[in-house]
Write a protein that holds these residues in place. Structure first.
Motif, mmCIF file in Angstrom:
data_model
loop_
_atom_site.group_PDB
_atom_site.id
_atom_site.type_symbol
_atom_site.label_atom_id
_atom_site.label_comp_id
_atom_site.label_asym_id
_atom_site.label_seq_id
_atom_site.Cartn_x
_atom_site.Cartn_y
_atom_site.Cartn_z
ATOM 1 N N ASP A 136 -4.699 12.588 -2.663
ATOM 2 C CA ASP A 136 -5.520 11.527 -3.252
ATOM 3 C C ASP A 136 -6.613 12.106 -4.137
ATOM 4 O O ASP A 136 -7.176 13.177 -3.865
ATOM 5 C CB ASP A 136 -6.156 10.669 -2.158
ATOM 6 N N LYS B 121 -3.176 -2.120 -7.152
ATOM 7 C CA LYS B 121 -3.834 -2.789 -8.261
ATOM 8 C C LYS B 121 -3.569 -4.289 -8.143
ATOM 9 O O LYS B 121 -2.416 -4.714 -8.189
ATOM 10 C CB LYS B 121 -3.273 -2.275 -9.591
ATOM 11 N N CYS C 130 -7.471 0.411 -9.229
ATOM 12 C CA CYS C 130 -6.613 0.927 -8.150
ATOM 13 C C CYS C 130 -7.400 0.995 -6.849
ATOM 14 O O CYS C 130 -8.548 1.433 -6.825
ATOM 15 C CB CYS C 130 -6.100 2.324 -8.498
ATOM 16 N N VAL C 131 -6.753 0.563 -5.759
ATOM 17 C CA VAL C 131 -7.348 0.726 -4.440
ATOM 18 C C VAL C 131 -7.349 2.208 -4.056
ATOM 19 O O VAL C 131 -8.293 2.710 -3.445
ATOM 20 C CB VAL C 131 -6.564 -0.098 -3.401
ATOM 21 N N ARG C 132 -6.293 2.902 -4.469
ATOM 22 C CA ARG C 132 -6.174 4.335 -4.188
ATOM 23 C C ARG C 132 -5.432 5.003 -5.336
ATOM 24 O O ARG C 132 -4.482 4.433 -5.878
ATOM 25 C CB ARG C 132 -5.423 4.552 -2.870
ATOM 26 N N VAL C 133 -5.883 6.194 -5.719
ATOM 27 C CA VAL C 133 -5.224 6.962 -6.774
ATOM 28 C C VAL C 133 -4.710 8.264 -6.170
ATOM 29 O O VAL C 133 -5.464 9.015 -5.535
ATOM 30 C CB VAL C 133 -6.190 7.273 -7.937
ATOM 31 N N GLU C 134 -3.422 8.503 -6.364
ATOM 32 C CA GLU C 134 -2.813 9.731 -5.841
ATOM 33 C C GLU C 134 -2.311 10.584 -7.002
ATOM 34 O O GLU C 134 -1.744 10.066 -7.971
ATOM 35 C CB GLU C 134 -1.642 9.386 -4.915
ATOM 36 N N CYS D 225 -0.951 4.880 -8.953
ATOM 37 C CA CYS D 225 -1.962 3.879 -8.643
ATOM 38 C C CYS D 225 -1.431 2.959 -7.557
ATOM 39 O O CYS D 225 -0.345 2.391 -7.693
ATOM 40 C CB CYS D 225 -2.310 3.091 -9.905
ATOM 41 N N TYR D 226 -2.203 2.783 -6.473
ATOM 42 C CA TYR D 226 -1.807 1.925 -5.359
ATOM 43 C C TYR D 226 -2.725 0.705 -5.277
ATOM 44 O O TYR D 226 -3.943 0.832 -5.378
ATOM 45 C CB TYR D 226 -1.894 2.681 -4.041
ATOM 46 N N ALA E 299 0.818 -1.206 0.000
ATOM 47 C CA ALA E 299 0.000 0.000 0.000
ATOM 48 C C ALA E 299 0.849 1.253 0.000
ATOM 49 O O ALA E 299 0.413 2.310 -0.426
ATOM 50 C CB ALA E 299 -0.924 -0.009 1.214
ATOM 51 N N ASP E 300 2.100 1.137 0.516
ATOM 52 C CA ASP E 300 2.967 2.296 0.611
ATOM 53 C C ASP E 300 3.712 2.566 -0.684
ATOM 54 O O ASP E 300 4.380 3.596 -0.797
ATOM 55 C CB ASP E 300 3.975 2.099 1.752
ATOM 56 N N SER F 37 -10.418 11.577 -6.101
ATOM 57 C CA SER F 37 -11.708 10.993 -5.750
ATOM 58 C C SER F 37 -12.653 11.045 -6.945
ATOM 59 O O SER F 37 -12.316 11.596 -7.998
ATOM 60 C CB SER F 37 -12.329 11.753 -4.572
#
Length: 402
Positions: A61, A233, A51-55, A230-231, A23-24, A63
Protein backbone atom coordinates in the motif's frame (compact mmCIF):
# COMPACT_ATOMS: atom_id res chain seq x y z
CA UNK A 1 -18.64 -29.05 -4.67
CA UNK A 2 -19.92 -28.56 -8.22
CA UNK A 3 -18.78 -25.66 -10.37
CA UNK A 4 -22.33 -24.26 -10.45
CA UNK A 5 -22.61 -24.42 -6.65
CA UNK A 6 -19.26 -22.63 -6.23
CA UNK A 7 -20.38 -19.83 -8.57
CA UNK A 8 -23.70 -19.44 -6.74
CA UNK A 9 -21.88 -19.42 -3.39
CA UNK A 10 -19.56 -16.60 -4.53
CA UNK A 11 -22.47 -14.56 -5.92
CA UNK A 12 -24.50 -14.94 -2.73
CA UNK A 13 -21.47 -14.13 -0.56
CA UNK A 14 -20.70 -10.99 -2.54
CA UNK A 15 -24.33 -9.91 -2.41
CA UNK A 16 -24.41 -10.26 1.38
CA UNK A 17 -21.02 -8.62 2.05
CA UNK A 18 -20.70 -6.33 -0.95
CA UNK A 19 -18.30 -3.90 0.66
CA UNK A 20 -15.74 -6.62 1.34
CA UNK A 21 -15.94 -7.93 -2.23
CA UNK A 22 -15.47 -4.45 -3.64
CA UNK A 23 -12.56 -3.82 -1.30
CA UNK A 24 -10.83 -6.96 -2.55
CA UNK A 25 -10.94 -5.91 -6.21
CA UNK A 26 -9.33 -2.78 -7.71
CA UNK A 27 -11.84 -0.36 -9.17
CA UNK A 28 -9.36 1.44 -11.45
CA UNK A 29 -5.77 1.17 -12.59
CA UNK A 30 -2.91 3.43 -13.57
CA UNK A 31 0.86 3.71 -13.71
CA UNK A 32 3.47 5.40 -11.54
CA UNK A 33 7.25 5.62 -11.49
CA UNK A 34 10.04 6.21 -9.00
CA UNK A 35 11.33 9.76 -8.62
CA UNK A 36 13.41 9.21 -5.46
CA UNK A 37 15.37 6.24 -4.16
CA UNK A 38 13.54 6.28 -0.80
CA UNK A 39 10.08 5.43 -2.13
CA UNK A 40 8.36 8.44 -3.73
CA UNK A 41 6.44 7.68 -6.91
CA UNK A 42 4.91 10.16 -9.36
CA UNK A 43 1.59 9.55 -11.11
CA UNK A 44 -1.57 11.39 -12.21
CA UNK A 45 -3.95 12.95 -9.70
CA UNK A 46 -6.90 11.23 -11.37
CA UNK A 47 -5.28 7.83 -10.77
CA UNK A 48 -5.32 8.16 -6.96
CA UNK A 49 -8.00 10.75 -6.12
CA UNK A 50 -11.04 9.35 -4.32
CA UNK A 51 -9.43 5.98 -3.60
CA UNK A 52 -10.11 4.37 -0.24
CA UNK A 53 -6.79 2.56 -0.62
CA UNK A 54 -3.94 2.82 -3.13
CA UNK A 55 -1.72 -0.18 -3.78
CA UNK A 56 1.49 -0.30 -5.76
CA UNK A 57 1.53 -3.75 -7.26
CA UNK A 58 4.32 -5.83 -5.79
CA UNK A 59 5.25 -3.11 -3.26
CA UNK A 60 2.25 -2.90 -0.95
CA UNK A 61 0.00 0.00 0.00
CA UNK A 62 1.00 3.59 -0.71
CA UNK A 63 0.74 6.40 1.82
CA UNK A 64 1.04 10.19 2.22
CA UNK A 65 -0.56 11.22 -1.11
CA UNK A 66 0.37 14.73 -2.30
CA UNK A 67 -2.04 15.91 -5.01
CA UNK A 68 -1.93 18.80 -7.49
CA UNK A 69 -5.36 18.45 -9.09
CA UNK A 70 -4.92 21.56 -11.27
CA UNK A 71 -1.98 19.98 -13.10
CA UNK A 72 -3.22 16.37 -12.70
CA UNK A 73 -0.16 15.25 -10.72
CA UNK A 74 0.26 13.24 -7.53
CA UNK A 75 3.07 11.89 -5.39
CA UNK A 76 2.64 8.74 -3.28
CA UNK A 77 5.08 7.02 -0.92
CA UNK A 78 5.86 3.33 -0.55
CA UNK A 79 8.01 1.54 2.00
CA UNK A 80 11.02 0.51 -0.07
CA UNK A 81 13.15 -2.19 1.63
CA UNK A 82 15.71 -1.61 -1.12
CA UNK A 83 16.50 1.73 -2.80
CA UNK A 84 14.41 2.42 -5.90
CA UNK A 85 15.94 3.55 -9.19
CA UNK A 86 14.49 7.02 -9.82
CA UNK A 87 14.04 8.29 -13.37
CA UNK A 88 16.17 11.31 -14.25
CA UNK A 89 14.41 14.50 -15.36
CA UNK A 90 15.66 15.94 -18.62
CA UNK A 91 17.12 19.46 -18.52
CA UNK A 92 17.15 20.15 -22.26
CA UNK A 93 14.00 21.67 -23.81
CA UNK A 94 11.63 19.42 -25.74
CA UNK A 95 12.00 19.56 -29.52
CA UNK A 96 9.20 19.21 -32.03
CA UNK A 97 9.32 15.84 -33.78
CA UNK A 98 11.83 14.10 -31.54
CA UNK A 99 11.40 10.42 -30.70
CA UNK A 100 10.07 9.24 -27.37
CA UNK A 101 8.96 6.13 -25.50
CA UNK A 102 5.98 5.65 -23.17
CA UNK A 103 6.04 3.00 -20.44
CA UNK A 104 3.00 1.80 -18.53
CA UNK A 105 0.34 -0.80 -17.76
CA UNK A 106 -2.43 -0.26 -20.35
CA UNK A 107 -5.46 -2.57 -20.45
CA UNK A 108 -3.94 -4.80 -17.78
CA UNK A 109 -7.23 -6.64 -17.19
CA UNK A 110 -7.60 -7.45 -20.90
CA UNK A 111 -4.06 -7.86 -22.21
CA UNK A 112 -0.97 -9.19 -20.43
CA UNK A 113 -0.63 -7.66 -16.96
CA UNK A 114 3.08 -6.93 -17.50
CA UNK A 115 4.61 -3.52 -18.23
CA UNK A 116 4.36 -2.39 -21.87
CA UNK A 117 6.52 -0.10 -24.00
CA UNK A 118 5.36 1.95 -27.01
CA UNK A 119 7.20 4.42 -29.23
CA UNK A 120 6.23 7.65 -30.96
CA UNK A 121 7.28 11.26 -31.27
CA UNK A 122 6.43 14.80 -30.21
CA UNK A 123 3.59 16.09 -32.41
CA UNK A 124 3.20 19.54 -30.82
CA UNK A 125 4.74 21.60 -28.04
CA UNK A 126 1.38 22.43 -26.45
CA UNK A 127 -1.88 20.69 -25.63
CA UNK A 128 -5.51 21.63 -26.17
CA UNK A 129 -6.11 25.35 -26.68
CA UNK A 130 -2.34 26.00 -26.60
CA UNK A 131 -2.01 24.77 -23.02
CA UNK A 132 1.79 24.71 -22.66
CA UNK A 133 1.72 22.53 -19.57
CA UNK A 134 1.35 19.66 -22.04
CA UNK A 135 3.07 18.23 -25.08
CA UNK A 136 1.12 16.33 -27.73
CA UNK A 137 2.51 12.89 -28.49
CA UNK A 138 1.80 10.16 -31.03
CA UNK A 139 2.65 7.30 -28.66
CA UNK A 140 -0.47 5.09 -28.37
CA UNK A 141 -2.21 5.63 -25.01
CA UNK A 142 -4.80 3.30 -23.47
CA UNK A 143 -6.63 3.13 -20.13
CA UNK A 144 -4.03 2.18 -17.54
CA UNK A 145 -1.24 4.26 -19.12
CA UNK A 146 -2.15 7.28 -17.00
CA UNK A 147 0.70 8.47 -14.81
CA UNK A 148 3.37 6.57 -16.72
CA UNK A 149 6.66 8.13 -17.84
CA UNK A 150 7.39 9.44 -21.32
CA UNK A 151 11.15 9.39 -21.93
CA UNK A 152 13.49 10.44 -24.72
CA UNK A 153 15.79 8.06 -26.60
CA UNK A 154 18.45 8.54 -23.90
CA UNK A 155 16.09 7.58 -21.08
CA UNK A 156 15.55 11.06 -19.61
CA UNK A 157 12.05 11.95 -18.44
CA UNK A 158 10.19 14.30 -20.81
CA UNK A 159 6.64 14.02 -19.51
CA UNK A 160 3.95 12.10 -17.69
CA UNK A 161 1.19 10.39 -19.68
CA UNK A 162 -2.07 12.15 -18.89
CA UNK A 163 -4.85 11.97 -21.45
CA UNK A 164 -6.18 11.31 -24.91
CA UNK A 165 -9.09 12.92 -26.73
CA UNK A 166 -12.29 11.45 -25.31
CA UNK A 167 -15.27 10.17 -27.29
CA UNK A 168 -17.24 13.14 -25.91
CA UNK A 169 -14.74 15.54 -27.47
CA UNK A 170 -14.89 13.71 -30.78
CA UNK A 171 -18.69 13.95 -30.71
CA UNK A 172 -18.49 17.69 -30.02
CA UNK A 173 -16.15 18.47 -32.91
CA UNK A 174 -17.69 15.92 -35.26
CA UNK A 175 -14.33 14.32 -36.06
CA UNK A 176 -12.77 11.13 -34.75
CA UNK A 177 -9.20 12.34 -34.32
CA UNK A 178 -6.61 9.58 -34.47
CA UNK A 179 -3.55 9.23 -32.26
CA UNK A 180 -4.00 12.50 -30.36
CA UNK A 181 -2.54 12.07 -26.89
CA UNK A 182 -1.03 14.35 -24.25
CA UNK A 183 1.69 14.25 -21.60
CA UNK A 184 2.34 16.73 -18.82
CA UNK A 185 5.76 18.34 -19.19
CA UNK A 186 8.44 17.03 -16.85
CA UNK A 187 9.30 20.63 -15.90
CA UNK A 188 5.77 21.10 -14.47
CA UNK A 189 6.17 17.90 -12.44
CA UNK A 190 9.60 18.99 -11.23
CA UNK A 191 8.15 22.22 -9.85
CA UNK A 192 5.38 20.26 -8.13
CA UNK A 193 8.02 18.11 -6.45
CA UNK A 194 9.95 21.19 -5.38
CA UNK A 195 6.78 22.61 -3.83
CA UNK A 196 6.58 19.42 -1.74
CA UNK A 197 10.27 19.66 -0.73
CA UNK A 198 11.08 16.49 -2.67
CA UNK A 199 14.23 16.73 -4.79
CA UNK A 200 14.36 15.22 -8.26
CA UNK A 201 17.38 14.10 -10.23
CA UNK A 202 18.10 15.87 -13.52
CA UNK A 203 20.60 15.42 -16.31
CA UNK A 204 21.44 15.78 -19.98
CA UNK A 205 22.84 13.62 -22.74
CA UNK A 206 26.64 13.44 -22.75
CA UNK A 207 28.21 14.69 -26.01
CA UNK A 208 29.76 11.27 -26.68
CA UNK A 209 26.76 9.21 -25.57
CA UNK A 210 25.72 6.54 -28.04
CA UNK A 211 22.11 5.99 -29.07
CA UNK A 212 20.26 3.48 -26.89
CA UNK A 213 17.97 0.89 -28.47
CA UNK A 214 14.34 0.60 -27.41
CA UNK A 215 15.04 -2.86 -25.99
CA UNK A 216 17.94 -1.58 -23.88
CA UNK A 217 15.89 1.37 -22.65
CA UNK A 218 13.04 -0.95 -21.69
CA UNK A 219 15.42 -3.20 -19.75
CA UNK A 220 16.94 -0.20 -17.99
CA UNK A 221 13.79 1.76 -17.11
CA UNK A 222 10.96 -0.72 -16.54
CA UNK A 223 12.18 -1.68 -13.01
CA UNK A 224 11.37 1.92 -12.04
CA UNK A 225 7.76 1.76 -13.33
CA UNK A 226 4.89 0.29 -11.31
CA UNK A 227 1.20 -0.49 -11.68
CA UNK A 228 -1.05 1.60 -9.39
CA UNK A 229 -4.25 -0.04 -8.11
CA UNK A 230 -7.12 2.05 -6.74
CA UNK A 231 -9.57 0.38 -4.33
CA UNK A 232 -13.02 1.58 -3.37
CA UNK A 233 -13.43 4.66 -5.55
CA UNK A 234 -17.12 5.53 -4.97
CA UNK A 235 -17.84 6.69 -8.51
CA UNK A 236 -16.26 3.54 -9.93
CA UNK A 237 -18.19 1.20 -7.61
CA UNK A 238 -21.49 2.49 -8.95
CA UNK A 239 -20.44 1.99 -12.57
CA UNK A 240 -20.55 -1.18 -14.62
CA UNK A 241 -18.16 0.29 -17.19
CA UNK A 242 -14.63 -1.14 -17.27
CA UNK A 243 -12.10 1.17 -15.55
CA UNK A 244 -10.79 3.90 -17.81
CA UNK A 245 -7.96 6.18 -16.76
CA UNK A 246 -6.82 8.07 -19.83
CA UNK A 247 -9.98 9.22 -21.55
CA UNK A 248 -10.15 12.96 -21.03
CA UNK A 249 -8.08 15.99 -20.16
CA UNK A 250 -8.41 17.95 -16.92
CA UNK A 251 -10.61 21.00 -17.22
CA UNK A 252 -8.78 23.79 -19.01
CA UNK A 253 -8.42 27.12 -17.21
CA UNK A 254 -10.46 29.95 -18.68
CA UNK A 255 -7.47 32.25 -18.25
CA UNK A 256 -3.79 31.31 -18.05
CA UNK A 257 -2.99 30.09 -14.53
CA UNK A 258 0.18 30.74 -12.55
CA UNK A 259 2.49 27.82 -11.91
CA UNK A 260 4.10 28.08 -8.46
CA UNK A 261 7.87 27.64 -8.16
CA UNK A 262 8.80 27.84 -4.50
CA UNK A 263 12.48 28.36 -3.76
CA UNK A 264 13.07 29.94 -7.18
CA UNK A 265 13.55 33.44 -8.58
CA UNK A 266 11.89 34.14 -11.94
CA UNK A 267 14.37 35.81 -14.29
CA UNK A 268 12.64 38.38 -16.49
CA UNK A 269 11.93 42.08 -16.90
CA UNK A 270 10.46 43.80 -13.82
CA UNK A 271 7.88 46.48 -14.57
CA UNK A 272 6.42 47.04 -11.09
CA UNK A 273 7.59 46.61 -7.49
CA UNK A 274 5.21 46.28 -4.52
CA UNK A 275 6.43 46.57 -0.94
CA UNK A 276 4.94 45.31 2.33
CA UNK A 277 2.64 42.76 0.67
CA UNK A 278 2.10 39.03 1.16
CA UNK A 279 2.85 36.34 -1.42
CA UNK A 280 -0.90 35.76 -1.80
CA UNK A 281 -1.36 39.47 -2.57
CA UNK A 282 1.47 39.36 -5.11
CA UNK A 283 -0.02 36.25 -6.74
CA UNK A 284 -3.51 37.78 -6.92
CA UNK A 285 -2.31 41.09 -8.38
CA UNK A 286 -0.42 39.28 -11.15
CA UNK A 287 -3.43 37.13 -12.00
CA UNK A 288 -5.51 40.29 -12.43
CA UNK A 289 -2.96 42.04 -14.67
CA UNK A 290 -2.80 40.93 -18.32
CA UNK A 291 0.72 42.33 -18.60
CA UNK A 292 2.07 40.14 -15.78
CA UNK A 293 3.71 36.89 -16.90
CA UNK A 294 5.63 36.06 -13.70
CA UNK A 295 6.36 37.15 -10.16
CA UNK A 296 9.19 36.87 -7.70
CA UNK A 297 8.40 37.43 -4.04
CA UNK A 298 11.23 38.14 -1.59
CA UNK A 299 10.23 36.45 1.66
CA UNK A 300 12.87 38.26 3.69
CA UNK A 301 11.68 41.79 2.86
CA UNK A 302 8.08 41.20 1.75
CA UNK A 303 8.68 42.70 -1.70
CA UNK A 304 6.82 41.60 -4.84
CA UNK A 305 8.29 41.99 -8.34
CA UNK A 306 5.87 41.82 -11.27
CA UNK A 307 7.46 40.77 -14.57
CA UNK A 308 6.20 41.12 -18.12
CA UNK A 309 8.43 38.29 -19.33
CA UNK A 310 10.21 35.27 -17.91
CA UNK A 311 12.98 33.19 -19.48
CA UNK A 312 14.35 31.11 -16.62
CA UNK A 313 14.05 30.05 -13.00
CA UNK A 314 17.07 30.30 -10.74
CA UNK A 315 17.23 28.78 -7.25
CA UNK A 316 16.89 31.26 -4.39
CA UNK A 317 16.10 30.21 -0.83
CA UNK A 318 14.62 33.65 -0.03
CA UNK A 319 12.25 33.71 -3.01
CA UNK A 320 8.86 32.43 -4.10
CA UNK A 321 8.16 32.56 -7.83
CA UNK A 322 5.21 31.89 -10.09
CA UNK A 323 4.86 32.16 -13.84
CA UNK A 324 2.11 32.00 -16.44
CA UNK A 325 1.23 28.58 -17.84
CA UNK A 326 1.54 30.16 -21.30
CA UNK A 327 5.30 30.38 -20.67
CA UNK A 328 5.79 26.79 -19.52
CA UNK A 329 7.20 25.65 -22.87
CA UNK A 330 9.97 28.23 -22.96
CA UNK A 331 11.01 28.69 -19.33
CA UNK A 332 14.42 27.22 -18.45
CA UNK A 333 14.56 25.59 -15.02
CA UNK A 334 18.25 26.20 -14.32
CA UNK A 335 20.64 24.80 -11.74
CA UNK A 336 21.82 28.29 -10.82
CA UNK A 337 21.44 29.50 -7.24
CA UNK A 338 20.97 33.21 -6.58
CA UNK A 339 22.29 35.10 -3.55
CA UNK A 340 21.51 38.73 -2.76
CA UNK A 341 24.22 40.80 -1.07
CA UNK A 342 26.90 38.15 -1.67
CA UNK A 343 30.04 37.85 -3.79
CA UNK A 344 32.95 35.46 -4.32
CA UNK A 345 36.39 37.01 -4.83
CA UNK A 346 38.56 36.05 -7.78
CA UNK A 347 37.86 34.00 -10.88
CA UNK A 348 36.77 36.99 -12.99
CA UNK A 349 37.58 36.49 -16.65
CA UNK A 350 35.08 38.74 -18.47
CA UNK A 351 33.36 42.03 -17.70
CA UNK A 352 30.16 43.15 -19.42
CA UNK A 353 29.28 46.85 -19.20
CA UNK A 354 25.89 48.55 -19.60
CA UNK A 355 24.01 45.31 -19.06
CA UNK A 356 21.16 44.05 -16.89
CA UNK A 357 20.75 41.00 -14.65
CA UNK A 358 18.97 38.99 -17.33
CA UNK A 359 21.73 39.60 -19.88
CA UNK A 360 24.34 38.71 -17.25
CA UNK A 361 22.56 35.45 -16.44
CA UNK A 362 22.14 34.58 -20.14
CA UNK A 363 25.83 35.28 -20.84
CA UNK A 364 26.91 32.89 -18.08
CA UNK A 365 24.47 30.10 -18.87
CA UNK A 366 25.62 30.13 -22.50
CA UNK A 367 29.35 29.99 -21.63
CA UNK A 368 30.77 26.59 -20.61
CA UNK A 369 33.69 28.29 -18.83
CA UNK A 370 31.37 30.28 -16.57
CA UNK A 371 30.87 28.87 -13.08
CA UNK A 372 29.27 31.96 -11.54
CA UNK A 373 28.58 35.62 -12.13
CA UNK A 374 28.41 38.79 -10.07
CA UNK A 375 26.02 41.54 -11.13
CA UNK A 376 26.25 45.09 -9.74
CA UNK A 377 22.93 46.87 -10.41
CA UNK A 378 24.24 50.33 -9.46
CA UNK A 379 26.91 50.13 -12.18
CA UNK A 380 24.93 47.93 -14.64
CA UNK A 381 28.03 45.75 -14.67
CA UNK A 382 28.44 41.97 -14.94
CA UNK A 383 31.48 39.86 -14.07
CA UNK A 384 31.73 36.27 -15.30
CA UNK A 385 33.80 33.87 -13.17
CA UNK A 386 35.50 30.59 -14.08
CA UNK A 387 36.26 29.64 -10.46
CA UNK A 388 34.77 30.24 -7.04
CA UNK A 389 36.35 31.80 -4.00
CA UNK A 390 34.97 31.84 -0.46
CA UNK A 391 31.57 33.61 -0.47
CA UNK A 392 31.33 36.80 1.57
CA UNK A 393 28.66 39.40 2.27
CA UNK A 394 28.96 42.29 -0.18
CA UNK A 395 26.33 45.01 -0.32
CA UNK A 396 24.93 45.86 -3.76
CA UNK A 397 26.02 42.62 -5.50
CA UNK A 398 23.80 39.87 -6.92
CA UNK A 399 25.63 36.54 -7.11
CA UNK A 400 24.61 33.62 -9.32
CA UNK A 401 26.32 30.23 -8.96
CA UNK A 402 25.93 27.19 -11.24
Amino acid sequence: MSVLFRVLFVLVSCASIASNCLADSPTSYGTGFAVTSDGWLLTNAHVVEGCVRVEVRGKGDASDPRVDANNDLALIKIAAPEPLKPLVFRRAPTRLGEDLIAIGYPLATLLADSVKVTTGNVNALAGLRNDTRYIQISTPIQPGNSGGPVVDRDGFLMGITSATLSKETADQIGITAQNVHFAIRASVADLFMQSQSIDSQSGDRAPDQQAISTADLAEKLTPSVFQILCYGKPDMQASTKPPEASTSLPAQPVTPSLIDARGYDAIGFDYRTLKDVTYADCHQICEGDDRCKAITYNTKYGVCFLKDNVVALIRNGDALAAYSSTKAASVIVSDFTSYSGMDTPGGDYKRLRNTNYLECFTACIGDNACKAFSYIPKKSECWLKDSLGHPRATKGVELGVK
